[in-house]
Design a protein around this motif. Structure first.
Motif, PDB file in Angstrom:
ATOM      1  N   PHE A  66       0.832  -1.201   0.000  1.00 41.13           N
ATOM      2  CA  PHE A  66       0.000   0.000   0.000  1.00 41.13           C
ATOM      3  C   PHE A  66       0.866   1.249   0.000  1.00 41.13           C
ATOM      4  O   PHE A  66       2.075   1.190   0.218  1.00 41.13           O
ATOM      5  CB  PHE A  66      -0.927   0.000   1.221  1.00 41.13           C
ATOM      6  N   TYR A  68       0.338   5.852   0.756  1.00 38.87           N
ATOM      7  CA  TYR A  68      -0.538   6.935   1.186  1.00 38.87           C
ATOM      8  C   TYR A  68      -0.424   8.095   0.215  1.00 38.87           C
ATOM      9  O   TYR A  68       0.657   8.417  -0.262  1.00 38.87           O
ATOM     10  CB  TYR A  68      -0.154   7.435   2.587  1.00 38.87           C
ATOM     11  N   ARG A  72      -4.582   9.424   2.658  1.00 41.00           N
ATOM     12  CA  ARG A  72      -5.500   8.321   2.381  1.00 41.00           C
ATOM     13  C   ARG A  72      -4.697   7.102   1.951  1.00 41.00           C
ATOM     14  O   ARG A  72      -3.764   7.210   1.157  1.00 41.00           O
ATOM     15  CB  ARG A  72      -6.480   8.726   1.280  1.00 41.00           C
ATOM     16  N   GLU A  73      -5.076   5.938   2.471  1.00 43.43           N
ATOM     17  CA  GLU A  73      -4.367   4.710   2.135  1.00 43.43           C
ATOM     18  C   GLU A  73      -4.933   4.101   0.845  1.00 43.43           C
ATOM     19  O   GLU A  73      -6.141   4.021   0.677  1.00 43.43           O
ATOM     20  CB  GLU A  73      -4.508   3.685   3.270  1.00 43.43           C
ATOM     21  N   ILE A  75      -4.475   0.562  -1.315  1.00 37.65           N
ATOM     22  CA  ILE A  75      -3.903  -0.787  -1.313  1.00 37.65           C
ATOM     23  C   ILE A  75      -3.764  -1.269  -2.745  1.00 37.65           C
ATOM     24  O   ILE A  75      -4.721  -1.251  -3.519  1.00 37.65           O
ATOM     25  CB  ILE A  75      -4.778  -1.762  -0.501  1.00 37.65           C
ATOM     26  N   TYR A  99       6.061   2.288  -1.777  1.00 36.67           N
ATOM     27  CA  TYR A  99       5.066   1.416  -1.158  1.00 36.67           C
ATOM     28  C   TYR A  99       5.587   0.863   0.157  1.00 36.67           C
ATOM     29  O   TYR A  99       6.789   0.723   0.363  1.00 36.67           O
ATOM     30  CB  TYR A  99       4.742   0.222  -2.059  1.00 36.67           C
ATOM     31  N   ASP A 176      -9.846  -2.250   4.462  1.00 38.27           N
ATOM     32  CA  ASP A 176      -8.802  -2.615   3.500  1.00 38.27           C
ATOM     33  C   ASP A 176      -9.400  -2.943   2.137  1.00 38.27           C
ATOM     34  O   ASP A 176      -8.831  -2.583   1.105  1.00 38.27           O
ATOM     35  CB  ASP A 176      -7.990  -3.812   4.008  1.00 38.27           C
ATOM     36  N   SER A 179     -10.282   0.284   0.456  1.00 32.10           N
ATOM     37  CA  SER A 179      -9.055   0.941   0.007  1.00 32.10           C
ATOM     38  C   SER A 179      -8.523   0.280  -1.257  1.00 32.10           C
ATOM     39  O   SER A 179      -8.106   0.962  -2.202  1.00 32.10           O
ATOM     40  CB  SER A 179      -8.006   0.892   1.117  1.00 32.10           C
TER      41      SER A 179
END
Length: 195
Positions: A66, A68, A72-73, A75, A99, A176, A179
């Motif tokens: 992942f 940012y 905001r994350e 994946i 990453y 997750d 994301s």
């Protein structure tokens, strides 16, 4: 991985042999360079900004890659048992990774270091072939992931994930999953409510 382009194998060497059949001496040489690492749930395997120095094979557990952006994350991938992974650009170029890799569950991984794989590739044509095929498949897989993110609607992406990675649903959080799909949890809840 999406579509499981990489074939699932019971161990690191079987995975290698699925891409390039190793002669006995090459297999023994590679085996001598493999080692195991364990990571606890929630532990970073690779932090953004560090150089990815290993290729990993998941013996047990689940990880995510992942990054940012604007706090905001996002994946990119989940990797579960019998799959191989690395941060491709960082590993190939030996430059800092954008990453991070996180253990979502307790993980037992088999690893090989970049410099060891490079040396083995010079010594054994079949290992060089494995390395070339691995990098090519990883690049294709990443292009497919980016392409699908650009052209798919969230509902289609969700159903595609269910079809290709449904077994992971019990192992990852809804946050997750949202994301990974590039949507909010609220949007994911709406999609999941549609029968």
């Amino acid at each position: 991985m999406d579509k499981h382009i990489f074939c699932e194998s019971p161990d690191f060497l079987s995975f290698v042999s699925s891409l390039s059949k190793l002669e006995e001496v090459a297999s023994a040489a590679m085996k001598s360079k493999l080692y195991n690492r364990k990571y606890k749930k929630g532990e970073l395997i690779l932090e953004a900004g560090a150089v990815c120095k290993r290729i990993y094979f998941v013996k047990s557990g689940l990880v995510k890659t992942f990054f940012y952006a604007d706090s905001r994350e996002f994946i990119m991938r989940f990797f579960s048992e019998k799959n191989m992974f690395t941060v491709l650009d960082s590993f190939i170029l030996q430059q800092p990774s954008t990453y991070s890799i996180l253990a979502i569950e307790d993980c037992h991984l088999t690893c090989i270091d970049h410099n060891e794989l490079e040396t083995l590739s010079l010594d054994f044509h079949t290992i060089e072939t494995f390395y070339r095929k691995l990098l090519a498949l990883a690049a294709v897989n990443m292009m497919e992931r980016i392409g699908s993110k650009l052209e798919e609607k969230a509902q289609i992406a969700y159903h595609k994930f269910l079809k290709e990675n449904g077994a992971l649903l019990q192992r990852i959080s809804l946050a997750d999953l949202a994301s990974y799909l590039g949507i909010t949890q609220v949007s994911l809840s709406r999609i999941r409510a549609i029968k």
